[in-house]
Motif scaffolding. Structure first.
Motif, PDB file in Angstrom:
ATOM      1  N   ARG A  98       0.830  -1.213   0.000  1.00  0.00           N
ATOM      2  CA  ARG A  98       0.000   0.000   0.000  1.00  0.00           C
ATOM      3  C   ARG A  98       0.859   1.256   0.000  1.00  0.00           C
ATOM      4  O   ARG A  98       0.554   2.237  -0.692  1.00  0.00           O
ATOM      5  CB  ARG A  98      -0.931  -0.006   1.218  1.00  0.00           C
ATOM      6  N   THR A  99       1.927   1.235   0.759  1.00  0.00           N
ATOM      7  CA  THR A  99       2.801   2.407   0.839  1.00  0.00           C
ATOM      8  C   THR A  99       3.452   2.702  -0.506  1.00  0.00           C
ATOM      9  O   THR A  99       3.516   3.859  -0.947  1.00  0.00           O
ATOM     10  CB  THR A  99       3.893   2.193   1.905  1.00  0.00           C
ATOM     11  N   LEU A 100       3.929   1.662  -1.181  1.00  0.00           N
ATOM     12  CA  LEU A 100       4.630   1.854  -2.448  1.00  0.00           C
ATOM     13  C   LEU A 100       3.712   2.350  -3.558  1.00  0.00           C
ATOM     14  O   LEU A 100       4.141   3.099  -4.438  1.00  0.00           O
ATOM     15  CB  LEU A 100       5.323   0.556  -2.871  1.00  0.00           C
ATOM     16  N   VAL A 101       2.442   1.919  -3.541  1.00  0.00           N
ATOM     17  CA  VAL A 101       1.514   2.343  -4.600  1.00  0.00           C
ATOM     18  C   VAL A 101       0.616   3.481  -4.135  1.00  0.00           C
ATOM     19  O   VAL A 101      -0.280   3.910  -4.874  1.00  0.00           O
ATOM     20  CB  VAL A 101       0.659   1.151  -5.104  1.00  0.00           C
ATOM     21  N   ASN A 102       0.854   3.967  -2.919  1.00  0.00           N
ATOM     22  CA  ASN A 102       0.096   5.098  -2.371  1.00  0.00           C
ATOM     23  C   ASN A 102      -1.408   4.814  -2.350  1.00  0.00           C
ATOM     24  O   ASN A 102      -2.226   5.632  -2.792  1.00  0.00           O
ATOM     25  CB  ASN A 102       0.382   6.367  -3.192  1.00  0.00           C
ATOM     26  N   LYS A 103      -1.736   3.653  -1.806  1.00  0.00           N
ATOM     27  CA  LYS A 103      -3.139   3.234  -1.745  1.00  0.00           C
ATOM     28  C   LYS A 103      -3.396   2.645  -0.354  1.00  0.00           C
ATOM     29  O   LYS A 103      -3.480   1.437  -0.178  1.00  0.00           O
ATOM     30  CB  LYS A 103      -3.413   2.183  -2.840  1.00  0.00           C
ATOM     31  N   MET A 104      -3.540   3.514   0.627  1.00  0.00           N
ATOM     32  CA  MET A 104      -3.633   3.072   2.010  1.00  0.00           C
ATOM     33  C   MET A 104      -5.016   2.554   2.379  1.00  0.00           C
ATOM     34  O   MET A 104      -5.191   1.916   3.427  1.00  0.00           O
ATOM     35  CB  MET A 104      -3.242   4.210   2.951  1.00  0.00           C
ATOM     36  N   THR A 105      -6.008   2.806   1.570  1.00  0.00           N
ATOM     37  CA  THR A 105      -7.362   2.279   1.809  1.00  0.00           C
ATOM     38  C   THR A 105      -7.871   1.598   0.535  1.00  0.00           C
ATOM     39  O   THR A 105      -7.285   1.739  -0.540  1.00  0.00           O
ATOM     40  CB  THR A 105      -8.336   3.406   2.204  1.00  0.00           C
ATOM     41  N   GLY A 106      -8.957   0.869   0.684  1.00  0.00           N
ATOM     42  CA  GLY A 106      -9.561   0.212  -0.477  1.00  0.00           C
ATOM     43  C   GLY A 106      -8.951  -1.148  -0.759  1.00  0.00           C
ATOM     44  O   GLY A 106      -8.046  -1.615  -0.066  1.00  0.00           O
ATOM     45  N   ASP A 112      -1.725  -3.749  -8.516  1.00  0.00           N
ATOM     46  CA  ASP A 112      -1.056  -2.969  -7.468  1.00  0.00           C
ATOM     47  C   ASP A 112       0.228  -3.663  -7.010  1.00  0.00           C
ATOM     48  O   ASP A 112       1.254  -3.002  -6.792  1.00  0.00           O
ATOM     49  CB  ASP A 112      -2.001  -2.779  -6.272  1.00  0.00           C
ATOM     50  N   LEU A 113       0.170  -4.974  -6.868  1.00  0.00           N
ATOM     51  CA  LEU A 113       1.355  -5.726  -6.474  1.00  0.00           C
ATOM     52  C   LEU A 113       2.442  -5.614  -7.531  1.00  0.00           C
ATOM     53  O   LEU A 113       3.628  -5.416  -7.203  1.00  0.00           O
ATOM     54  CB  LEU A 113       0.992  -7.197  -6.244  1.00  0.00           C
ATOM     55  N   ASP A 114       2.053  -5.718  -8.807  1.00  0.00           N
ATOM     56  CA  ASP A 114       3.031  -5.587  -9.889  1.00  0.00           C
ATOM     57  C   ASP A 114       3.680  -4.202  -9.878  1.00  0.00           C
ATOM     58  O   ASP A 114       4.890  -4.069 -10.103  1.00  0.00           O
ATOM     59  CB  ASP A 114       2.361  -5.837 -11.246  1.00  0.00           C
ATOM     60  N   MET A 115       2.875  -3.180  -9.623  1.00  0.00           N
ATOM     61  CA  MET A 115       3.404  -1.827  -9.576  1.00  0.00           C
ATOM     62  C   MET A 115       4.358  -1.663  -8.396  1.00  0.00           C
ATOM     63  O   MET A 115       5.424  -1.019  -8.510  1.00  0.00           O
ATOM     64  CB  MET A 115       2.259  -0.819  -9.468  1.00  0.00           C
ATOM     65  N   ALA A 116       4.016  -2.252  -7.261  1.00  0.00           N
ATOM     66  CA  ALA A 116       4.883  -2.183  -6.076  1.00  0.00           C
ATOM     67  C   ALA A 116       6.223  -2.847  -6.370  1.00  0.00           C
ATOM     68  O   ALA A 116       7.286  -2.326  -5.984  1.00  0.00           O
ATOM     69  CB  ALA A 116       4.201  -2.853  -4.884  1.00  0.00           C
TER      70      ALA A 116
END
Length: 282
Positions: A98-106, A112-116
């Motif tokens: 979540r921190t790496l993709v700037n998505k702390m909720t949802g 998202d994992l691939d982007m991280a």
């Protein structure tokens, strides 16, 4: 020890750091924070090259540590067992992803994992808490911190970081692998588990790359040293050049004297012949 009086662990502190011109002041060489994107925004007003590094920890170990820290920090968590704490519907796992993709909720998705993973590979020098000493040495080499090794207190600081443990370290019971609590925590951090496994691969890959770069630098330095040595051999010293020049001039002078003597003898011989001819004629 010197510290900058700003707190970049929260957004208000980062806004204050911006207003004070933290980056432009060059007072801080290293920024430590858990909110990556907000810290990176510090360079918006004052463009700067920011390089990121991290010390990755196994997600289950990290979560267990967080649980015991939360109980100390806020008494409302004291009534929760570790099992119930992580089974709460509002609990959001996969903190690293979540921190790496700037998505702390949802909800998180495979994208998202691939982007991280991509961010971790392209933007970050990876260290592992399980290989703390190696990681810190790698950070030192990469960021050029080795030059601070001789400064007062640096040796003690490094020793504390590697062997004594971390600041604010919280000793707590270990959750046994395979236990019900372990399985629950692992399930709530599924993406972070995969990201951590990938981080281990990156740790090895980056280590090989840094090692190759070091060998390349050493080879280049050795090549320059050899070239300099060869050059010094082919270029004689000034004293030798002077002596050679003096020797050449001496030889030339001797040759000139010999030529003059020969010419003189030839002239005398011609005069003698002429006189003999004159006598015959008489």
């Amino acid at each position: 020890k010197k510290y900058v009086n700003v707190d970049i662990s929260n957004r208000d502190g980062i806004d204050r750091a911006k207003s004070l011109g933290l980056i432009g002041s060059k007072l801080a060489n290293v920024l430590v924070s858990g909110i990556v994107y907000e810290v990176a925004s510090l360079s918006d007003a004052q463009p700067a090259s920011i390089r990121m590094f991290t010390m990755m920890r196994h997600p289950v170990e990290r979560s267990v540590s967080y649980y015991y820290w939360a109980k100390l920090d806020d008494e409302k968590w004291a009534k929760y067992s570790i099992r119930d704490f992580f089974l709460r519907p509002e609990f959001r796992g996969n903190w690293a992803t979540r921190t790496l993709v700037n998505k702390m909720t949802g909800t998180l998705y495979l994208e998202d994992l691939d982007m991280a993973k991509h961010i971790l590979k392209q933007k970050c020098l990876v260290g592992l808490l399980s290989h703390k000493a190696i990681s810190l040495k790698r950070f030192e080499k990469y960021f050029g911190w080795s030059k601070f090794a001789g400064l007062p207190g640096s040796e003690e600081c490094e020793e504390k970081s590697i062997f004594w443990g971390w600041q604010n370290k919280n000793d707590h019971p270990v959750v046994e692998e395979g236990s019900e609590e372990y399985k629950i925590i692992r399930a709530r951090n599924e993406f972070d588990i995969e990201l951590y496994d990938y981080a281990n691969e990156l740790f090895e890959e980056q280590g090989r790359m840094i090692e190759l770069q070091e060998k390349s630098n050493e080879s280049e330095e050795e090549k320059k040293s050899n070239e300099s040595e060869e050059k010094s051999k082919t270029l004689p010293k000034t004293e030798s050049i002077v002596k050679d020049v003096e020797s050449v001039e001496l030889v030339e002078n001797e040759e000139n004297d010999a030529e003059k003597e020969t010419a003189k003898e030839n002239i005398e011989a011609e005069e003698s012949i002429d006189k003999s001819i004159e006598k015959v004629d008489e």
